[in-house]
Design a protein around this motif. Structure first.
Motif, PDB file in Angstrom:
ATOM      1  N   THR A  23      45.945  45.183  32.589  1.00  0.00           N
ATOM      2  CA  THR A  23      45.443  45.657  33.880  1.00  0.00           C
ATOM      3  C   THR A  23      43.980  46.060  33.751  1.00  0.00           C
ATOM      4  O   THR A  23      43.165  45.764  34.626  1.00  0.00           O
ATOM      5  CB  THR A  23      46.300  46.825  34.398  1.00  0.00           C
ATOM      6  N   GLN A  24      43.617  46.713  32.651  1.00  0.00           N
ATOM      7  CA  GLN A  24      42.214  47.063  32.407  1.00  0.00           C
ATOM      8  C   GLN A  24      41.350  45.815  32.426  1.00  0.00           C
ATOM      9  O   GLN A  24      40.280  45.800  33.050  1.00  0.00           O
ATOM     10  CB  GLN A  24      42.053  47.741  31.041  1.00  0.00           C
ATOM     11  N   LYS A  25      41.806  44.774  31.743  1.00  0.00           N
ATOM     12  CA  LYS A  25      41.025  43.527  31.684  1.00  0.00           C
ATOM     13  C   LYS A  25      40.818  42.944  33.072  1.00  0.00           C
ATOM     14  O   LYS A  25      39.735  42.456  33.391  1.00  0.00           O
ATOM     15  CB  LYS A  25      41.720  42.511  30.776  1.00  0.00           C
ATOM     16  N   LYS A  26      41.848  42.994  33.916  1.00  0.00           N
ATOM     17  CA  LYS A  26      41.742  42.460  35.273  1.00  0.00           C
ATOM     18  C   LYS A  26      40.745  43.283  36.097  1.00  0.00           C
ATOM     19  O   LYS A  26      39.921  42.735  36.827  1.00  0.00           O
ATOM     20  CB  LYS A  26      43.116  42.452  35.955  1.00  0.00           C
ATOM     21  N   VAL A  27      40.799  44.607  35.964  1.00  0.00           N
ATOM     22  CA  VAL A  27      39.861  45.472  36.690  1.00  0.00           C
ATOM     23  C   VAL A  27      38.433  45.162  36.254  1.00  0.00           C
ATOM     24  O   VAL A  27      37.543  44.952  37.092  1.00  0.00           O
ATOM     25  CB  VAL A  27      40.201  46.966  36.471  1.00  0.00           C
ATOM     26  N   PHE A  28      38.190  45.103  34.944  1.00  0.00           N
ATOM     27  CA  PHE A  28      36.841  44.800  34.457  1.00  0.00           C
ATOM     28  C   PHE A  28      36.388  43.395  34.868  1.00  0.00           C
ATOM     29  O   PHE A  28      35.222  43.196  35.214  1.00  0.00           O
ATOM     30  CB  PHE A  28      36.758  44.954  32.936  1.00  0.00           C
ATOM     31  N   TYR A  29      37.297  42.434  34.848  1.00  0.00           N
ATOM     32  CA  TYR A  29      36.964  41.077  35.291  1.00  0.00           C
ATOM     33  C   TYR A  29      36.491  41.109  36.752  1.00  0.00           C
ATOM     34  O   TYR A  29      35.459  40.514  37.097  1.00  0.00           O
ATOM     35  CB  TYR A  29      38.166  40.149  35.135  1.00  0.00           C
ATOM     36  N   ASP A  39      31.932  38.950  47.406  1.00  0.00           N
ATOM     37  CA  ASP A  39      33.296  38.674  47.835  1.00  0.00           C
ATOM     38  C   ASP A  39      33.876  39.899  48.545  1.00  0.00           C
ATOM     39  O   ASP A  39      34.107  40.926  47.911  1.00  0.00           O
ATOM     40  CB  ASP A  39      34.152  38.314  46.619  1.00  0.00           C
ATOM     41  N   PRO A  40      34.141  39.804  49.865  1.00  0.00           N
ATOM     42  CA  PRO A  40      34.674  40.959  50.598  1.00  0.00           C
ATOM     43  C   PRO A  40      36.096  41.343  50.168  1.00  0.00           C
ATOM     44  O   PRO A  40      36.558  42.421  50.516  1.00  0.00           O
ATOM     45  CB  PRO A  40      34.641  40.496  52.056  1.00  0.00           C
ATOM     46  N   GLU A  41      36.755  40.501  49.419  1.00  0.00           N
ATOM     47  CA  GLU A  41      38.081  40.850  48.908  1.00  0.00           C
ATOM     48  C   GLU A  41      37.991  41.856  47.761  1.00  0.00           C
ATOM     49  O   GLU A  41      38.974  42.503  47.427  1.00  0.00           O
ATOM     50  CB  GLU A  41      38.821  39.596  48.427  1.00  0.00           C
ATOM     51  N   LEU A  42      36.812  41.990  47.156  1.00  0.00           N
ATOM     52  CA  LEU A  42      36.661  42.864  46.001  1.00  0.00           C
ATOM     53  C   LEU A  42      36.166  44.260  46.356  1.00  0.00           C
ATOM     54  O   LEU A  42      36.397  45.203  45.606  1.00  0.00           O
ATOM     55  CB  LEU A  42      35.716  42.228  44.981  1.00  0.00           C
ATOM     56  N   SER A  43      35.469  44.400  47.478  1.00  0.00           N
ATOM     57  CA  SER A  43      34.984  45.725  47.855  1.00  0.00           C
ATOM     58  C   SER A  43      34.919  45.848  49.370  1.00  0.00           C
ATOM     59  O   SER A  43      34.771  44.862  50.083  1.00  0.00           O
ATOM     60  CB  SER A  43      33.617  46.003  47.240  1.00  0.00           C
ATOM     61  N   ARG A  54      38.369  46.926  44.867  1.00  0.00           N
ATOM     62  CA  ARG A  54      39.764  46.535  44.948  1.00  0.00           C
ATOM     63  C   ARG A  54      40.163  45.538  43.864  1.00  0.00           C
ATOM     64  O   ARG A  54      39.465  44.562  43.623  1.00  0.00           O
ATOM     65  CB  ARG A  54      40.008  45.892  46.298  1.00  0.00           C
ATOM     66  N   THR A  55      41.318  45.804  43.274  1.00  0.00           N
ATOM     67  CA  THR A  55      41.921  44.865  42.338  1.00  0.00           C
ATOM     68  C   THR A  55      43.405  44.792  42.661  1.00  0.00           C
ATOM     69  O   THR A  55      44.067  45.815  42.795  1.00  0.00           O
ATOM     70  CB  THR A  55      41.747  45.321  40.877  1.00  0.00           C
ATOM     71  N   LEU A  56      43.904  43.578  42.792  1.00  0.00           N
ATOM     72  CA  LEU A  56      45.337  43.349  42.950  1.00  0.00           C
ATOM     73  C   LEU A  56      45.806  42.627  41.698  1.00  0.00           C
ATOM     74  O   LEU A  56      45.285  41.569  41.352  1.00  0.00           O
ATOM     75  CB  LEU A  56      45.609  42.498  44.194  1.00  0.00           C
ATOM     76  N   TYR A  57      46.761  43.226  41.002  1.00  0.00           N
ATOM     77  CA  TYR A  57      47.247  42.634  39.756  1.00  0.00           C
ATOM     78  C   TYR A  57      48.745  42.875  39.645  1.00  0.00           C
ATOM     79  O   TYR A  57      49.204  44.019  39.711  1.00  0.00           O
ATOM     80  CB  TYR A  57      46.505  43.239  38.563  1.00  0.00           C
ATOM     81  N   LEU A  58      49.488  41.805  39.512  1.00  0.00           N
ATOM     82  CA  LEU A  58      50.948  41.861  39.399  1.00  0.00           C
ATOM     83  C   LEU A  58      51.581  42.668  40.532  1.00  0.00           C
ATOM     84  O   LEU A  58      52.505  43.450  40.325  1.00  0.00           O
ATOM     85  CB  LEU A  58      51.365  42.436  38.041  1.00  0.00           C
ATOM     86  N   GLY A  59      51.047  42.496  41.731  1.00  0.00           N
ATOM     87  CA  GLY A  59      51.581  43.180  42.897  1.00  0.00           C
ATOM     88  C   GLY A  59      51.167  44.635  43.026  1.00  0.00           C
ATOM     89  O   GLY A  59      51.587  45.316  43.952  1.00  0.00           O
ATOM     90  N   ILE A  60      50.333  45.113  42.126  1.00  0.00           N
ATOM     91  CA  ILE A  60      49.874  46.502  42.159  1.00  0.00           C
ATOM     92  C   ILE A  60      48.455  46.535  42.713  1.00  0.00           C
ATOM     93  O   ILE A  60      47.589  45.783  42.258  1.00  0.00           O
ATOM     94  CB  ILE A  60      49.904  47.126  40.749  1.00  0.00           C
ATOM     95  N   GLN A  61      48.223  47.406  43.685  1.00  0.00           N
ATOM     96  CA  GLN A  61      46.900  47.549  44.282  1.00  0.00           C
ATOM     97  C   GLN A  61      46.163  48.683  43.580  1.00  0.00           C
ATOM     98  O   GLN A  61      46.544  49.839  43.701  1.00  0.00           O
ATOM     99  CB  GLN A  61      47.015  47.855  45.768  1.00  0.00           C
ATOM    100  N   ILE A  62      45.140  48.342  42.843  1.00  0.00           N
ATOM    101  CA  ILE A  62      44.353  49.324  42.104  1.00  0.00           C
ATOM    102  C   ILE A  62      43.057  49.530  42.872  1.00  0.00           C
ATOM    103  O   ILE A  62      42.375  48.572  43.222  1.00  0.00           O
ATOM    104  CB  ILE A  62      44.069  48.833  40.679  1.00  0.00           C
ATOM    105  N   GLY A  83      40.051  56.713  40.600  1.00  0.00           N
ATOM    106  CA  GLY A  83      40.819  55.496  40.714  1.00  0.00           C
ATOM    107  C   GLY A  83      42.247  55.903  40.988  1.00  0.00           C
ATOM    108  O   GLY A  83      42.666  56.998  40.643  1.00  0.00           O
ATOM    109  N   PHE A  84      42.966  55.046  41.659  1.00  0.00           N
ATOM    110  CA  PHE A  84      44.367  55.333  41.928  1.00  0.00           C
ATOM    111  C   PHE A  84      45.108  54.049  42.233  1.00  0.00           C
ATOM    112  O   PHE A  84      44.504  53.021  42.524  1.00  0.00           O
ATOM    113  CB  PHE A  84      44.512  56.338  43.094  1.00  0.00           C
ATOM    114  N   ILE A  85      46.419  54.120  42.133  1.00  0.00           N
ATOM    115  CA  ILE A  85      47.274  53.009  42.522  1.00  0.00           C
ATOM    116  C   ILE A  85      47.587  53.232  43.992  1.00  0.00           C
ATOM    117  O   ILE A  85      48.105  54.281  44.377  1.00  0.00           O
ATOM    118  CB  ILE A  85      48.575  52.977  41.684  1.00  0.00           C
ATOM    119  N   LYS A  86      47.266  52.241  44.794  1.00  0.00           N
ATOM    120  CA  LYS A  86      47.420  52.392  46.236  1.00  0.00           C
ATOM    121  C   LYS A  86      48.819  51.965  46.646  1.00  0.00           C
ATOM    122  O   LYS A  86      49.231  50.844  46.395  1.00  0.00           O
ATOM    123  CB  LYS A  86      46.365  51.554  46.951  1.00  0.00           C
TER     124      LYS A  86
END
Length: 112
Positions: A23-29, A39-43, A54-62, A83-86
């Motif tokens: 999950t850390q790797k996805k957030v940093f990516y 990209d408006p999907e990212l912020s 915004r990061t969506l990873y494995l169905g979790i909204q970070i 940071g939080f899990i939404k």
């Protein structure tokens, strides 16, 4: 082309470190991707000076709340603090208020 530099405050860093490695790797990516694309999907702007990264990873909204520091003639996105899990559809006001307090503290300390 790099549009801005992202920096991490202690609170945001601690949140990211609390996530599992993948999950850390996805957030940093996504953060690095956002630095180079618009990209408006990212912020998204939430209110006042607070933005939501915004990061969506494995169905979790970070979510990591952030603000801009345009002093020093640079475009710097400060990944604020909280940071939080939404879970709910709407970002909780308490998280936005917390980010605003951290933003104020950041600029107070920067001008010292």
């Amino acid at each position: 082309m790099q549009y801005y530099n992202a920096i991490f405050l202690e609170e945001a860093d601690a949140f990211i470190q609390s996530l599992d490695r993948k999950t850390q790797k996805k957030v940093f990516y996504n953060i690095r991707l956002a630095e180079h694309t618009k990209d408006p999907e990212l912020s998204k702007k939430l209110s006042g000076e607070i933005w939501e990264f915004r990061t969506l990873y494995l169905g979790i909204q970070i979510r990591i709340l952030a603000f801009w520091d345009k002093t020093d003639n640079k475009q710097t996105l400060v990944l604020a603090a909280n940071g939080f899990i939404k879970k709910p559809q709407k970002t909780p006001n308490s998280e936005i208020e917390r980010a605003e307090r951290i933003r104020i503290k950041y600029f107070e300390e920067k001008t010292k």
